[in-house]
Design an enzyme around this catalytic site. Structure first.
Site, PDB file in Angstrom:
ATOM      1  N   HIS A 158       0.818  -1.215   0.000  1.00  0.00           N
ATOM      2  CA  HIS A 158       0.000   0.000   0.000  1.00  0.00           C
ATOM      3  C   HIS A 158       0.853   1.268   0.000  1.00  0.00           C
ATOM      4  O   HIS A 158       0.351   2.339  -0.322  1.00  0.00           O
ATOM      5  CB  HIS A 158      -0.933   0.004   1.214  1.00  0.00           C
ATOM      6  N   ASP A 355       3.164   9.423  -1.057  1.00  0.00           N
ATOM      7  CA  ASP A 355       2.085   8.581  -0.562  1.00  0.00           C
ATOM      8  C   ASP A 355       1.830   7.466  -1.562  1.00  0.00           C
ATOM      9  O   ASP A 355       1.924   7.682  -2.780  1.00  0.00           O
ATOM     10  CB  ASP A 355       0.804   9.408  -0.382  1.00  0.00           C
TER      11      ASP A 355
END
Length: 456
Positions: A158, A355
């Site tokens: 992730h 991110d």
């Protein structure tokens, strides 16, 4: 249909699912309920009395089994607090100065992975596919193979994956690369992350058998987010927010309190906006929601203290008796309330330094009113930027550019906002969370069959 077994560091237990704000919980719940699967991982608790012997706690809800283990204090300190949060997290976000690697942390990380690898096989029934999530469990696939598990095993990261020159600075990086190669399929958020991984393998051992490595950008359930946003918009908390604004425009940021989220630069850019564009004074409120996380890590306490200083400084400099420019909240809210706040916002500020994806950016878009949508200011270093090119993209290291982007978003004409919003919504509907899950599972089946053929 094969049963889906998901493994993640934290398990969103049945009592927590409705309030869970994380993308993983929302993204996997429907898949598990559809296949009658199992969610396996840590329950988030620490037991001072654990002596090494334990059994998973199993409960069932809506046809899904939830199996969890509790960690000892030593395991928590070494595996979670130490290696996961003070080694892998900063490394994968390119923040090498925050990496604090010690041998006991490496050992603790592998020991906890062995613990979970030992307790999962007895819970399997023989017709499963196993989907391991995130950097906490990189070695798990290899360790499950050593336990004799022959089921398809896939891994999804992730977070970002760093380039070779960053990754190789990690002591003990070689076993992690070899462990990733034991999965049938390794999934990444973006092409950059996948290519970084493959480049690491090329530099480390070109002859190492590679897993199938593909890009699967995680997403949201667009319609579900829109429905929840409408409920939050009309909730008591949503109405209170609107009443407090008194027709002022709202800019919003929703992030965990983390040095990777770019909050310091975001606050400084907002101060510069008020300084350079006086027309926004008294007319705009910036609401930053940043629940405290990993409070035991020194770097997180440092960023918290500095942001509190900045918030006080900005409010002390610009506030009027009837207007506070920055509302800074270190607490979480129910998911529907967060989505309702996003729906009421004129500008979304999502400016991480780096991110993996950032689902809040996608939720902001899905929560908007199609007739009068807000504008999104988005870091080009968020994975979401590859899909949401209708956002105002910024370099989060460039405070002046962020000032310009905030001003552009606040003054953007309605026609342009609608056009940009529709462009982003089309992207979200093409690649929603159901597509993400189905694509990964199908690719995992294909990769497992291909590996089996190669072994013959």
């Amino acid at each position: 249909m094969s049963r889906l077994v998901t493994v993640s560091n934290r398990v969103a237990l049945p009592s927590q699912l409705q309030a869970a704000q994380g993308g993983l919980a929302v993204g996997l719940r429907s898949a598990l309920e559809e296949s009658g699967g199992m969610w396996f991982g840590w329950d988030g608790g620490v037991d001072e009395r654990i002596d090494g012997l334990r059994q998973p706690r199993v409960q069932t809800a809506n046809g899904v089994r939830y199996a969890t283990l509790r960690l000892s204090r030593l395991e928590y300190d070494r595996y979670y607090l130490g290696y996961a949060n003070q080694v892998l997290w900063p490394l994968f976000h390119y923040r090498m100065s925050f990496v604090h690697c010690r041998r006991e942390r490496i050992e603790g990380y592998w020991e906890v992975n062995r613990l979970f690898a030992e307790h999962l096989p007895p819970l399997l029934e023989g017709d499963e596919i196993i989907w391991v999530h995130d950097y906490h469990f990189i070695p798990l696939g290899q360790l499950l193979r050593e336990q004799g598990v022959e089921a398809p095993i896939g891994f999804f990261l992730h977070t970002p994956f760093p380039p070779w020159d960053v990754f190789r600075a990690l002591p003990g990086h070689e076993p992690l690369l070899e462990a990733l190669c034991r999965y049938d399929l390794v999934g990444f958020q973006t092409r950059i992350d996948r290519d970084n991984f493959l480049d690491c393998l090329t530099h480390y051992r070109p002859q190492l058998q590679r897993p199938r490595a593909e890009v699967f950008p995680i997403s949201i359930d667009v319609d579900q987010v829109a429905r929840e946003a409408q409920r939050g918009y009309n909730s008591q908390q949503g109405r209170r927010l609107q009443q407090s604004l008194r027709d002022r425009r709202l800019m919003i940021g929703v992030d965990r309190l983390d040095y990777s989220k770019g909050l310091r630069n975001r606050f400084e850019a907002y101060e510069a906006l008020l300084e350079q564009h006086s027309e926004h004074r008294g007319d705009v409120v910036f609401l930053q929601i940043a629940p405290v996380s990993r409070g035991d890590v020194p770097e997180y306490e440092e960023i918290r203290q500095y942001l509190e200083y900045l918030a006080g400084h900005i409010n002390g400099r610009f506030a009027e008796y009837d207007w506070v420019p920055l509302r800074y909240l270190n607490r979480g809210f129910h998911r529907s309330n967060i989505l309702g706040f996003l729906a009421r916002s004129d500008v979304g500020l999502i400016t991480p330094m780096r991110d993996g994806m950032n689902l809040v950016a996608k939720e902001f878009v899905a929560a908007q009113d199609p007739g009068d949508p807000g504008a999104l200011v988005l870091s080009r270093y968020a994975g979401a930027a590859e899909e949401l090119d209708g956002a105002v993209l910024v370099n989060p290291y460039d405070v002046d550019q962020m000032v310009d982007a905030m001003h552009q978003a606040l003054t953007m004409p309605l026609g342009e906002r609608r056009e940009r919003w529709q462009q982003m919504m089309d992207a979200l509907r093409r690649q929603d969370v159901h597509r993400w899950r189905k694509d990964f599972i199908q690719a995992l089946h294909d990769a497992h069959r291909a590996r089996g053929s190669e072994a013959l």
